[in-house]
Design a protein around this motif. Sequence first.
Motif, PDB file in Angstrom:
ATOM      1  N   GLU A  52       0.824  -1.211   0.000  1.00 17.56           N
ATOM      2  CA  GLU A  52       0.000   0.000   0.000  1.00 17.56           C
ATOM      3  C   GLU A  52       0.860   1.264   0.000  1.00 17.56           C
ATOM      4  OE1 GLU A  52      -3.092   0.762  -0.391  1.00 17.56           O
ATOM      5  OE2 GLU A  52      -4.131  -1.149  -0.205  1.00 17.56           O
ATOM      6  N   ILE A  53       1.913   1.275   0.792  1.00 17.34           N
ATOM      7  CA  ILE A  53       2.776   2.452   0.838  1.00 17.34           C
ATOM      8  C   ILE A  53       3.434   2.679  -0.525  1.00 17.34           C
ATOM      9  CG2 ILE A  53       4.861   3.454   1.885  1.00 17.34           C
ATOM     10  CD1 ILE A  53       2.260   3.460   3.676  1.00 17.34           C
ATOM     11  N   LYS A  54       3.874   1.610  -1.169  1.00 17.05           N
ATOM     12  CA  LYS A  54       4.480   1.721  -2.507  1.00 17.05           C
ATOM     13  C   LYS A  54       3.458   2.295  -3.494  1.00 17.05           C
ATOM     14  CE  LYS A  54       7.697   0.830  -5.621  1.00 17.05           C
ATOM     15  NZ  LYS A  54       8.961   1.530  -5.640  1.00 17.05           N
ATOM     16  N   GLU A  55       2.226   1.774  -3.465  1.00 11.31           N
ATOM     17  CA  GLU A  55       1.181   2.244  -4.386  1.00 11.31           C
ATOM     18  C   GLU A  55       0.808   3.699  -4.143  1.00 11.31           C
ATOM     19  OE1 GLU A  55      -1.100  -2.080  -4.790  1.00 11.31           O
ATOM     20  OE2 GLU A  55      -2.180  -0.381  -3.926  1.00 11.31           O
ATOM     21  N   GLU A  56       0.722   4.093  -2.884  1.00  8.60           N
ATOM     22  CA  GLU A  56       0.208   5.423  -2.553  1.00  8.60           C
ATOM     23  C   GLU A  56       1.276   6.506  -2.480  1.00  8.60           C
ATOM     24  OE1 GLU A  56      -2.391   5.300   0.808  1.00  8.60           O
ATOM     25  OE2 GLU A  56      -3.662   3.768  -0.115  1.00  8.60           O
ATOM     26  N   THR A  57       2.546   6.111  -2.307  1.00 11.83           N
ATOM     27  CA  THR A  57       3.595   7.120  -2.139  1.00 11.83           C
ATOM     28  C   THR A  57       4.753   6.973  -3.118  1.00 11.83           C
ATOM     29  OG1 THR A  57       4.980   5.878  -0.578  1.00 11.83           O
ATOM     30  CG2 THR A  57       3.109   7.119   0.344  1.00 11.83           C
ATOM     31  N   GLY A  58       4.929   5.786  -3.694  1.00 15.04           N
ATOM     32  CA  GLY A  58       6.086   5.511  -4.541  1.00 15.04           C
ATOM     33  C   GLY A  58       7.293   5.034  -3.754  1.00 15.04           C
ATOM     34  N   LEU A  59       7.222   5.073  -2.422  1.00 19.86           N
ATOM     35  CA  LEU A  59       8.362   4.704  -1.592  1.00 19.86           C
ATOM     36  C   LEU A  59       8.333   3.216  -1.228  1.00 19.86           C
ATOM     37  CD1 LEU A  59       8.455   7.727   0.902  1.00 19.86           C
ATOM     38  CD2 LEU A  59       9.725   7.427  -1.244  1.00 19.86           C
ATOM     39  N   THR A  60       9.517   2.654  -1.096  1.00 22.67           N
ATOM     40  CA  THR A  60       9.675   1.292  -0.607  1.00 22.67           C
ATOM     41  C   THR A  60      10.091   1.383   0.853  1.00 22.67           C
ATOM     42  OG1 THR A  60      10.332   0.522  -2.796  1.00 22.67           O
ATOM     43  CG2 THR A  60      10.921  -0.879  -0.914  1.00 22.67           C
ATOM     44  N   ILE A  61       9.328   0.727   1.720  1.00 19.65           N
ATOM     45  CA  ILE A  61       9.622   0.778   3.147  1.00 19.65           C
ATOM     46  C   ILE A  61      10.050  -0.598   3.648  1.00 19.65           C
ATOM     47  CG2 ILE A  61       8.131   2.747   3.634  1.00 19.65           C
ATOM     48  CD1 ILE A  61       6.022   0.724   4.663  1.00 19.65           C
ATOM     49  N   SER A  62      10.775  -0.594   4.757  1.00 19.71           N
ATOM     50  CA  SER A  62      11.159  -1.841   5.417  1.00 19.71           C
ATOM     51  C   SER A  62      11.352  -1.546   6.902  1.00 19.71           C
ATOM     52  CB  SER A  62      12.427  -2.426   4.794  1.00 19.71           C
ATOM     53  OG  SER A  62      13.500  -1.523   4.916  1.00 19.71           O
ATOM     54  N   THR A  88       8.029   3.491  10.517  1.00 20.98           N
ATOM     55  CA  THR A  88       9.355   3.130  10.034  1.00 20.98           C
ATOM     56  C   THR A  88      10.137   4.388   9.711  1.00 20.98           C
ATOM     57  OG1 THR A  88      10.619   1.795   8.464  1.00 20.98           O
ATOM     58  CG2 THR A  88       8.696   2.940   7.586  1.00 20.98           C
ATOM     59  N   GLU A  89      11.438   4.259   9.804  1.00 24.84           N
ATOM     60  CA  GLU A  89      12.355   5.315   9.376  1.00 24.84           C
ATOM     61  C   GLU A  89      13.174   4.838   8.179  1.00 24.84           C
ATOM     62  OE1 GLU A  89      14.691   7.073  12.562  1.00 24.84           O
ATOM     63  OE2 GLU A  89      13.115   6.576  14.005  1.00 24.84           O
ATOM     64  N   THR A  90      12.881   3.634   7.694  1.00 24.01           N
ATOM     65  CA  THR A  90      13.642   3.038   6.603  1.00 24.01           C
ATOM     66  C   THR A  90      12.811   3.075   5.329  1.00 24.01           C
ATOM     67  OG1 THR A  90      14.687   1.592   8.232  1.00 24.01           O
ATOM     68  CG2 THR A  90      14.959   1.019   5.909  1.00 24.01           C
ATOM     69  N   PHE A  91      13.214   3.933   4.406  1.00 23.00           N
ATOM     70  CA  PHE A  91      12.473   4.087   3.154  1.00 23.00           C
ATOM     71  C   PHE A  91      13.430   4.506   2.050  1.00 23.00           C
ATOM     72  CE2 PHE A  91      12.421   8.075   5.443  1.00 23.00           C
ATOM     73  CZ  PHE A  91      12.725   9.022   4.480  1.00 23.00           C
ATOM     74  N   SER A  92      13.039   4.208   0.824  1.00 23.87           N
ATOM     75  CA  SER A  92      13.813   4.611  -0.347  1.00 23.87           C
ATOM     76  C   SER A  92      12.857   4.804  -1.513  1.00 23.87           C
ATOM     77  CB  SER A  92      14.857   3.540  -0.686  1.00 23.87           C
ATOM     78  OG  SER A  92      14.209   2.332  -1.038  1.00 23.87           O
ATOM     79  N   GLY A  93      13.376   5.419  -2.566  1.00 27.99           N
ATOM     80  CA  GLY A  93      12.566   5.626  -3.762  1.00 27.99           C
ATOM     81  C   GLY A  93      12.229   7.086  -3.965  1.00 27.99           C
ATOM     82  N   GLU A  94      11.457   7.313  -5.006  1.00 24.68           N
ATOM     83  CA  GLU A  94      11.060   8.673  -5.362  1.00 24.68           C
ATOM     84  C   GLU A  94       9.600   8.889  -4.999  1.00 24.68           C
ATOM     85  OE1 GLU A  94      10.903  11.457  -9.345  1.00 24.68           O
ATOM     86  OE2 GLU A  94      12.444   9.901  -9.172  1.00 24.68           O
ATOM     87  N   LEU A  95       9.333   9.928  -4.240  1.00 22.98           N
ATOM     88  CA  LEU A  95       7.992  10.217  -3.763  1.00 22.98           C
ATOM     89  C   LEU A  95       7.084  10.653  -4.910  1.00 22.98           C
ATOM     90  CD1 LEU A  95       6.212  10.505  -1.218  1.00 22.98           C
ATOM     91  CD2 LEU A  95       6.923  12.906  -1.145  1.00 22.98           C
ATOM     92  N   LEU A  96       5.909  10.015  -4.991  1.00 25.40           N
ATOM     93  CA  LEU A  96       4.873  10.455  -5.921  1.00 25.40           C
ATOM     94  C   LEU A  96       4.224  11.704  -5.341  1.00 25.40           C
ATOM     95  CD1 LEU A  96       3.093   7.021  -6.509  1.00 25.40           C
ATOM     96  CD2 LEU A  96       4.726   8.148  -8.044  1.00 25.40           C
ATOM     97  N   GLU A  97       3.812  12.608  -6.193  1.00 21.55           N
ATOM     98  CA  GLU A  97       3.150  13.811  -5.684  1.00 21.55           C
ATOM     99  C   GLU A  97       1.697  13.544  -5.339  1.00 21.55           C
ATOM    100  OE1 GLU A  97       3.606  17.233  -8.141  1.00 21.55           O
ATOM    101  OE2 GLU A  97       5.774  16.993  -8.276  1.00 21.55           O
ATOM    102  N   GLU A  98       1.058  12.666  -6.131  1.00 23.43           N
ATOM    103  CA  GLU A  98      -0.366  12.429  -5.926  1.00 23.43           C
ATOM    104  C   GLU A  98      -0.763  11.116  -6.591  1.00 23.43           C
ATOM    105  OE1 GLU A  98      -4.523  14.957  -6.396  1.00 23.43           O
ATOM    106  OE2 GLU A  98      -2.659  15.775  -7.143  1.00 23.43           O
ATOM    107  N   THR A  99      -1.742  10.441  -5.982  1.00 22.99           N
ATOM    108  CA  THR A  99      -2.362   9.265  -6.585  1.00 22.99           C
ATOM    109  C   THR A  99      -3.870   9.486  -6.528  1.00 22.99           C
ATOM    110  OG1 THR A  99      -2.640   7.998  -4.546  1.00 22.99           O
ATOM    111  CG2 THR A  99      -0.501   7.810  -5.675  1.00 22.99           C
ATOM    112  N   ASP A 100      -4.646   8.508  -6.975  1.00 18.94           N
ATOM    113  CA  ASP A 100      -6.097   8.669  -6.891  1.00 18.94           C
ATOM    114  C   ASP A 100      -6.597   8.642  -5.451  1.00 18.94           C
ATOM    115  OD1 ASP A 100      -5.579   5.974  -6.540  1.00 18.94           O
ATOM    116  OD2 ASP A 100      -7.241   5.289  -7.779  1.00 18.94           O
ATOM    117  N   GLU A 101      -5.731   8.253  -4.513  1.00 21.24           N
ATOM    118  CA  GLU A 101      -6.074   8.280  -3.088  1.00 21.24           C
ATOM    119  C   GLU A 101      -5.892   9.674  -2.489  1.00 21.24           C
ATOM    120  OE1 GLU A 101      -7.279   5.722  -1.353  1.00 21.24           O
ATOM    121  OE2 GLU A 101      -7.028   4.213  -2.906  1.00 21.24           O
ATOM    122  N   GLY A 102      -5.055  10.506  -3.147  1.00 17.81           N
ATOM    123  CA  GLY A 102      -4.819  11.853  -2.647  1.00 17.81           C
ATOM    124  C   GLY A 102      -3.363  12.261  -2.766  1.00 17.81           C
ATOM    125  N   ARG A 103      -3.111  13.513  -2.443  1.00 20.65           N
ATOM    126  CA  ARG A 103      -1.771  14.097  -2.486  1.00 20.65           C
ATOM    127  C   ARG A 103      -0.957  13.610  -1.297  1.00 20.65           C
ATOM    128  NH1 ARG A 103       0.304  19.484  -0.861  1.00 20.65           N
ATOM    129  NH2 ARG A 103      -1.566  19.696   0.390  1.00 20.65           N
TER     130      ARG A 103
END
Length: 151
Positions: A52-62, A88-103
């Motif tokens: 869900e975090i990947k889909e909504e933010t573009g970030l990969t968390i662990s 979590t404080e462990t994340f990587s990737g490029e943040l999406l600005e907005e998805t259909d769920e919201g900004r």
Amino acid sequence: MSNVELTNMCMIYDRTNNRVLVQERVKSWKGIAFPGGHVEDGESIVESTIREIKEETGLTISELEPCGIIYRFNDQTGDKYFVFNYRTETFSGELLEETDEGRVFWINREELLELKLSDGFKERLPMFFDRKFSEGFGTWNEHNISELKFR
């Protein structure tokens, strides 16, 4: 027959800059909250949170740390609604600005309370920030929704 709905939410914390990632939700539970979503059939709770975090933010968390469960019970239908909360404080990737769920955007932790938060989200923040509670419980029905009681 009653229904059980499993969902998740995750606070992504950037300690270096003292900021958290929030989502301005537009579909359900409108307002500012941490990103998250539904657990799919055959998926673990942690896997669903990462997806869900990947889909909504573009970030990969662990390295997700559990920080409490919200449980709401419908006292008329018997339906149950759970939110499994993580941080979590462990994340990587490029943040999406907005998805259909919201900004989605970063905000300084101290400025979070100045935003228009989703109903009841403010009361949940001690679970994420202070490790103060492990559970929030409340009831609801078509006429009433109770305040969550935290333990």
